[in-house]
Design a protein around this motif. Structure first.
Motif, PDB file in Angstrom:
ATOM      1  N   GLU A 447      16.414  54.440  31.110  1.00  0.00           N
ATOM      2  CA  GLU A 447      17.225  53.498  31.880  1.00  0.00           C
ATOM      3  C   GLU A 447      17.977  52.576  30.921  1.00  0.00           C
ATOM      4  OE1 GLU A 447      14.748  51.409  34.633  1.00  0.00           O
ATOM      5  OE2 GLU A 447      14.809  53.057  36.113  1.00  0.00           O
ATOM      6  N   ARG A 448      17.191  52.156  29.935  1.00  0.00           N
ATOM      7  CA  ARG A 448      17.806  51.264  28.950  1.00  0.00           C
ATOM      8  C   ARG A 448      18.916  51.978  28.195  1.00  0.00           C
ATOM      9  NH1 ARG A 448      12.905  48.547  25.952  1.00  0.00           N
ATOM     10  NH2 ARG A 448      14.297  48.432  24.171  1.00  0.00           N
ATOM     11  N   ILE A 449      18.610  53.245  27.782  1.00  0.00           N
ATOM     12  CA  ILE A 449      19.630  54.024  27.074  1.00  0.00           C
ATOM     13  C   ILE A 449      20.886  54.152  27.933  1.00  0.00           C
ATOM     14  CG2 ILE A 449      20.178  56.363  26.258  1.00  0.00           C
ATOM     15  CD1 ILE A 449      17.227  56.490  25.288  1.00  0.00           C
ATOM     16  N   ASN A 450      20.634  54.542  29.199  1.00  0.00           N
ATOM     17  CA  ASN A 450      21.773  54.709  30.112  1.00  0.00           C
ATOM     18  C   ASN A 450      22.621  53.438  30.142  1.00  0.00           C
ATOM     19  OD1 ASN A 450      21.294  57.285  30.747  1.00  0.00           O
ATOM     20  ND2 ASN A 450      20.302  56.895  32.716  1.00  0.00           N
ATOM     21  N   ASN A 451      21.885  52.365  30.311  1.00  0.00           N
ATOM     22  CA  ASN A 451      22.597  51.083  30.407  1.00  0.00           C
ATOM     23  C   ASN A 451      23.397  50.816  29.133  1.00  0.00           C
ATOM     24  OD1 ASN A 451      21.489  50.745  32.895  1.00  0.00           O
ATOM     25  ND2 ASN A 451      19.865  49.349  32.226  1.00  0.00           N
ATOM     26  N   ASN A 452      22.753  51.062  28.006  1.00  0.00           N
ATOM     27  CA  ASN A 452      23.433  50.840  26.732  1.00  0.00           C
ATOM     28  C   ASN A 452      24.663  51.707  26.609  1.00  0.00           C
ATOM     29  OD1 ASN A 452      21.610  48.972  25.984  1.00  0.00           O
ATOM     30  ND2 ASN A 452      20.348  50.359  24.733  1.00  0.00           N
ATOM     31  N   ILE A 453      24.449  53.007  26.931  1.00  0.00           N
ATOM     32  CA  ILE A 453      25.563  53.948  26.797  1.00  0.00           C
ATOM     33  C   ILE A 453      26.725  53.508  27.681  1.00  0.00           C
ATOM     34  CG2 ILE A 453      26.280  56.292  27.413  1.00  0.00           C
ATOM     35  CD1 ILE A 453      23.566  57.219  26.271  1.00  0.00           C
ATOM     36  N   ILE A 454      26.394  53.159  28.911  1.00  0.00           N
ATOM     37  CA  ILE A 454      27.447  52.752  29.836  1.00  0.00           C
ATOM     38  C   ILE A 454      28.237  51.569  29.229  1.00  0.00           C
ATOM     39  CG2 ILE A 454      27.818  51.593  32.066  1.00  0.00           C
ATOM     40  CD1 ILE A 454      25.484  53.421  33.101  1.00  0.00           C
ATOM     41  N   SER A 455      27.432  50.661  28.688  1.00  0.00           N
ATOM     42  CA  SER A 455      28.122  49.472  28.150  1.00  0.00           C
ATOM     43  C   SER A 455      29.000  49.866  26.946  1.00  0.00           C
ATOM     44  CB  SER A 455      27.111  48.392  27.787  1.00  0.00           C
ATOM     45  OG  SER A 455      26.462  48.695  26.591  1.00  0.00           O
ATOM     46  N   ILE A 456      28.429  50.770  26.107  1.00  0.00           N
ATOM     47  CA  ILE A 456      29.177  51.235  24.932  1.00  0.00           C
ATOM     48  C   ILE A 456      30.458  51.945  25.376  1.00  0.00           C
ATOM     49  CG2 ILE A 456      29.124  52.922  23.014  1.00  0.00           C
ATOM     50  CD1 ILE A 456      26.093  52.119  22.759  1.00  0.00           C
ATOM     51  N   VAL A 457      30.238  52.892  26.358  1.00  0.00           N
ATOM     52  CA  VAL A 457      31.388  53.661  26.831  1.00  0.00           C
ATOM     53  C   VAL A 457      32.455  52.716  27.360  1.00  0.00           C
ATOM     54  CG1 VAL A 457      32.149  55.225  28.655  1.00  0.00           C
ATOM     55  CG2 VAL A 457      30.105  55.772  27.265  1.00  0.00           C
ATOM     56  N   LYS A 458      32.018  51.768  28.105  1.00  0.00           N
ATOM     57  CA  LYS A 458      32.960  50.808  28.675  1.00  0.00           C
ATOM     58  C   LYS A 458      33.728  50.101  27.544  1.00  0.00           C
ATOM     59  CE  LYS A 458      31.113  49.332  33.158  1.00  0.00           C
ATOM     60  NZ  LYS A 458      30.103  48.396  33.690  1.00  0.00           N
ATOM     61  N   ASP A 459      32.938  49.701  26.603  1.00  0.00           N
ATOM     62  CA  ASP A 459      33.482  49.022  25.430  1.00  0.00           C
ATOM     63  C   ASP A 459      34.591  49.827  24.778  1.00  0.00           C
ATOM     64  OD1 ASP A 459      32.252  46.562  24.870  1.00  0.00           O
ATOM     65  OD2 ASP A 459      31.876  47.247  22.782  1.00  0.00           O
ATOM     66  N   ARG A 460      34.224  51.076  24.455  1.00  0.00           N
ATOM     67  CA  ARG A 460      35.144  51.988  23.804  1.00  0.00           C
ATOM     68  C   ARG A 460      36.386  52.184  24.649  1.00  0.00           C
ATOM     69  NH1 ARG A 460      31.955  50.954  20.577  1.00  0.00           N
ATOM     70  NH2 ARG A 460      30.823  52.313  19.103  1.00  0.00           N
ATOM     71  N   ARG A 461      36.121  52.383  25.890  1.00  0.00           N
ATOM     72  CA  ARG A 461      37.210  52.634  26.831  1.00  0.00           C
ATOM     73  C   ARG A 461      38.242  51.498  26.789  1.00  0.00           C
ATOM     74  NH1 ARG A 461      37.059  56.425  31.121  1.00  0.00           N
ATOM     75  NH2 ARG A 461      39.143  56.415  32.035  1.00  0.00           N
ATOM     76  N   SER A 462      37.675  50.332  26.833  1.00  0.00           N
ATOM     77  CA  SER A 462      38.600  49.190  26.882  1.00  0.00           C
ATOM     78  C   SER A 462      39.374  49.117  25.558  1.00  0.00           C
ATOM     79  CB  SER A 462      37.813  47.899  27.169  1.00  0.00           C
ATOM     80  OG  SER A 462      37.075  47.484  26.052  1.00  0.00           O
ATOM     81  N   ARG A 463      38.652  49.399  24.469  1.00  0.00           N
ATOM     82  CA  ARG A 463      39.315  49.402  23.167  1.00  0.00           C
ATOM     83  C   ARG A 463      40.384  50.491  23.102  1.00  0.00           C
ATOM     84  NH1 ARG A 463      35.381  49.408  18.215  1.00  0.00           N
ATOM     85  NH2 ARG A 463      37.307  49.710  17.007  1.00  0.00           N
ATOM     86  N   PHE A 464      39.944  51.692  23.593  1.00  0.00           N
ATOM     87  CA  PHE A 464      40.885  52.799  23.614  1.00  0.00           C
ATOM     88  C   PHE A 464      42.134  52.455  24.431  1.00  0.00           C
ATOM     89  CE2 PHE A 464      42.315  56.614  25.912  1.00  0.00           C
ATOM     90  CZ  PHE A 464      42.716  57.378  24.837  1.00  0.00           C
ATOM     91  N   ASP A 465      41.845  51.888  25.552  1.00  0.00           N
ATOM     92  CA  ASP A 465      42.964  51.523  26.423  1.00  0.00           C
ATOM     93  C   ASP A 465      43.911  50.555  25.698  1.00  0.00           C
ATOM     94  OD1 ASP A 465      42.032  53.128  28.404  1.00  0.00           O
ATOM     95  OD2 ASP A 465      41.119  51.524  29.616  1.00  0.00           O
ATOM     96  N   GLN A 466      43.316  49.580  25.037  1.00  0.00           N
ATOM     97  CA  GLN A 466      44.131  48.615  24.293  1.00  0.00           C
ATOM     98  C   GLN A 466      44.972  49.314  23.231  1.00  0.00           C
ATOM     99  OE1 GLN A 466      41.535  45.626  22.614  1.00  0.00           O
ATOM    100  NE2 GLN A 466      40.882  44.901  24.654  1.00  0.00           N
ATOM    101  N   LEU A 467      44.274  50.204  22.482  1.00  0.00           N
ATOM    102  CA  LEU A 467      44.944  50.908  21.389  1.00  0.00           C
ATOM    103  C   LEU A 467      46.080  51.789  21.913  1.00  0.00           C
ATOM    104  CD1 LEU A 467      41.933  51.889  19.133  1.00  0.00           C
ATOM    105  CD2 LEU A 467      43.773  50.332  18.538  1.00  0.00           C
ATOM    106  N   SER A 468      45.696  52.562  22.978  1.00  0.00           N
ATOM    107  CA  SER A 468      46.705  53.511  23.485  1.00  0.00           C
ATOM    108  C   SER A 468      47.933  52.734  24.015  1.00  0.00           C
ATOM    109  CB  SER A 468      46.081  54.411  24.556  1.00  0.00           C
ATOM    110  OG  SER A 468      45.790  53.731  25.717  1.00  0.00           O
ATOM    111  N   GLU A 469      47.714  51.594  24.548  1.00  0.00           N
ATOM    112  CA  GLU A 469      48.840  50.789  25.045  1.00  0.00           C
ATOM    113  C   GLU A 469      49.718  50.364  23.867  1.00  0.00           C
ATOM    114  OE1 GLU A 469      47.490  47.781  27.901  1.00  0.00           O
ATOM    115  OE2 GLU A 469      49.304  46.634  27.350  1.00  0.00           O
ATOM    116  N   LYS A 470      49.018  49.877  22.812  1.00  0.00           N
ATOM    117  CA  LYS A 470      49.718  49.484  21.603  1.00  0.00           C
ATOM    118  C   LYS A 470      50.542  50.636  21.037  1.00  0.00           C
ATOM    119  CE  LYS A 470      47.738  46.845  18.054  1.00  0.00           C
ATOM    120  NZ  LYS A 470      46.418  46.335  17.521  1.00  0.00           N
ATOM    121  N   LEU A 471      49.816  51.848  20.987  1.00  0.00           N
ATOM    122  CA  LEU A 471      50.451  53.053  20.489  1.00  0.00           C
ATOM    123  C   LEU A 471      51.696  53.381  21.306  1.00  0.00           C
ATOM    124  CD1 LEU A 471      49.869  55.273  18.349  1.00  0.00           C
ATOM    125  CD2 LEU A 471      48.711  56.554  20.178  1.00  0.00           C
TER     126      LEU A 471
END
Lengths: 575, 63
Positions: A447-471
């Motif tokens: 459960e903890r892993i899931n939660n962590n992963i979700i948070s990480i994925v979210k994190d990355r996603r938002s970063r990716f989104d930021q980057l791709s917008e910049k790109l």
């Protein structure tokens, strides 16, 4: 007629000597003739004695007559009788018996003792009887333990003799035996218990054996010297006979007695009878034949015998021939001739001597039951012992079994199995508990892993989104820049290309004009042709020689020609 | 009876007594006691057979 006496036990010998007799059935003393000697024991009626004359004898006084009686005794007797007399008078009436033949007054009758006493008195009164001398052959003497009882006889008569033990010791200077001729001195006496007259011997002398006896004694001595009676020669009587021979008369009592006794003792023993005459003329011959016959036929034991008889009747068994036949026989022989205390010659030779045929049967045929019982006893003993042994072993076995049961591996195994199962269950339980714990832990972790992963994925996603917008923004800008640059270049190119094209087109048109003037075909039309030999253009005259076939192409076809001559120019030909 | 000619009842009885004594001893091995038992019962039967035969009648030879 018997007269009852009351004799005390301690006086019995005296009474007996005086002629008193014992009735063993009635157990009382009595006498047939009442003499004065017996009077002292007489308790009967007085008158009886008187009637029989005893009274007189008594009145006359025994002392005077024979002188043997002591005055004391006489006095006593006198007194006794007086007493009895008185009693008798008183009891007179009671002694009258009424019988069918009329009344009997017992008082008138003598007692036997009284009569016996009379006889004794008479004997004592006659001098010839008081000292009697007689000679004859001894017979019916059967040895002595205390007193001597024997008879003396001649051809036709016999007399009884009696000798006290102490007298015998004093006067006998020889061994008294049947058949001896003896001279005897004594006095006549009536032996009241038997009622028989006898000579009371005071002296006895041996005057020689009887003739027959002498011969017999000589024969016996001779055979004895020869060893016929030797104990060493005597054979043992078999203990387990199967066949017993009997030599006697088939009609006598002996065979009946033997069969009866033997049958009782062992009915499985075969009895065989050889019939013989036991007395008389043929006796010796038949008995000897019988012994020889049976000895030759394997009998275990032979009985030779007969019932008792007089010396004369037993004569045959004193014969030498029989003695020798018995001696020579290989079969053990039991003799049973005559009676106790009377031996015949065969008795000395036989392997075993008994007195009667019945005893012979006992000797020759042992009691089977003794042996059978012994066998049964042993058989039973063996069985009992064996059973004991087995019982003993069984007991031990049971003990061992119980011990073994205690140590039974199966039981141990069961115990261990139970223990193991318990442990296994414990382990299983523990495992289940641990697994459960781990599972819960895992769930928690995952459960903890899931939660962590979700948070990480979210994190990355938002970063990716930021980057791709910049790109995107950068790319759009760059593309716009490149586009404008391209457009400018393209415009310049277009202008350069157009000027270049016009120049080139012009030069091309000039060239095309020049080219048209040089075309071979155009020349061919003006009368030129193309020559070839073997497919190769002929450019010089050296390419062909005379005789070759050449082809000449012109603008409207080919001319095939053969070279007839070749002439080469001296200078270079010009077109 | 002929076949029993060499059978001696006296010896057999003596042997039976020996067997009995041995069997009554405490520490006889079972195997030996079984053998003794067998021998003893056979011997006893043989003795019995030898002792008790057929009842005989008196024969008169020279009648």
């Amino acid at each position: 007629m018997s007269i009852r006496l009351s004799v005390p036990y301690r006086e019995k010998d005296e009474a007996k000597a005086l002629g008193a007799k014992w009735n063993p059935l009635g157990k009382y003393w009595y006498c047939e003739v009442l003499n004065e000697g017996l009077m002292r024991w007489y308790r009967g009626p007085r008158a009886e004695a008187e009637t029989e004359g005893i009274r007189i004898a008594f009145d006359d006084d025994g002392n005077v007559i024979d002188g043997n009686l002591t005055p004391d005794t006489t006095d006593n007797e006198a007194g006794n009788v007086t007493d009895i007399e008185n009693e008798n008078e008183q009891n007179d009436e009671e002694n009258i018996f009424l019988t069918a033949n009329g009344p009997i007054n017992l008082a008138e009758y003598s007692s036997v003792s009284a009569v016996s006493d009379m006889i004794t008195a008479k004997y004592n009164s006659i001098p010839e009887f008081r000292r009697i001398m007689v000679r004859g052959e001894v017979t019916n003497f059967s040895g002595h333990t205390t007193h001597y009882y024997f008879d003396i006889k001649d051809d036709s008569a016999i007399l009884k003799c009696f000798m006290y033990e102490d007298v015998g010791q004093n006067v006998l200077d020889f061994e008294l035996a049947n058949g001896q001729q003896v001279a005897v001195i004594g006095f006549m006496d009536l032996y009241k218990p038997t009622g028989k007259s006898q000579i009371k011997v005071t002296r006895i002398a041996n005057i020689g054996d009887g003739a027959a006896m002498l011969a017999y004694i000589r024969l016996k001595e001779r055979l004895e010297a020869e060893g016929l009676f030797s104990q060493d020669h005597k054979k043992p009587i078999p203990k387990y006979p199967e066949k017993v021979g009997i030599i006697t008369s088939k009609s006598g009592q002996a065979i009946k007695d033997i069969c009866k006794v033997a049958g009782k003792r062992n009915p499985y023993v075969q009895l065989e009878l050889y019939h013989v005459n036991v007395q008389g003329r043929n006796a010796v011959n038949t008995i000897v034949s019988g012994i020889r016959y049976m000895d030759a036929r394997g009998y275990d034991t032979i009985i030779v015998g007969r019932g008792g008889g007089s010396d004369e009747e037993l004569m045959a068994y004193n014969d030498e021939a029989i003695a020798r036949a018995v001696y020579e026989a290989r079969t053990p022989i039991v003799s049973a001739v005559g009676h106790e205390g009377h031996w015949t010659l065969i008795d000395y030779v036989a392997d075993k001597r008994v007195a009667t045929p019945s005893e012979a049967a006992e000797e020759a045929v042992p009691d089977i039951m003794v042996h059978v019982n012994k066998v049964m006893f042993f058989a039973k003993g063996i069985r009992v012992n064996m059973l004991n042994k087995l019982e003993q072993r069984k007991h031990i076995l049971n003990e061992r079994k119980a011990e073994l049961e205690k140590n039974n591996p199966e039981i141990k195994l069961k115990e261990q199995k139970a223990k193991l199962e318990f442990l296994l269950k414990q382990i299983n339980d523990s495992m289940a508990r641990i697994a459960e714990e781990k599972k819960n832990h895992l769930i928690l972790l995952s459960e903890r892993i899931n939660n962590n992963i979700i948070s990480i994925v979210k994190d990355r996603r938002s970063r990716f989104d930021q980057l791709s917008e910049k790109l995107d923004n950068n790319m759009i800008r760059i593309v716009k820049e490149k586009r404008s640059c391209y457009d400018q270049l393209l415009e310049r190119l277009d202008r350069n290309m157009l000027s270049l094209y016009k120049e080139k087109k012009h030069r091309f048109e000039i060239l095309v004009e020049k080219l048209n003037g040089l075309s071979p075909t155009a020349k061919l039309v003006r009368g030129f042709g193309y020559i070839s030999h073997d497919g190769k253009a002929v450019t010089t005259v050296d390419d062909v020689k005379a005789g070759d076939s050449i082809v000449m192409r012109i603008h409207d076809g080919e001319i095939c020609a053969d070279v007839t001559n070749v002439n080469k120019n001296n200078t270079d030909a010009k077109l | 009876m002929e076949e029993n000619k060499d059978f001696n009842v006296d010896e057999a009885l003596a042997r039976l007594e020996v067997i009995n004594n041995r069997l009554s001893e405490k520490d006889v091995p079972l195997a030996e006691s079984l053998e003794l038992y067998k021998e003893g019962t056979e011997l006893a039967a043989k003795c019995q057979e030898h002792l008790v035969g057929v009842e005989k009648q008196l024969n008169i030879i020279n009648e």
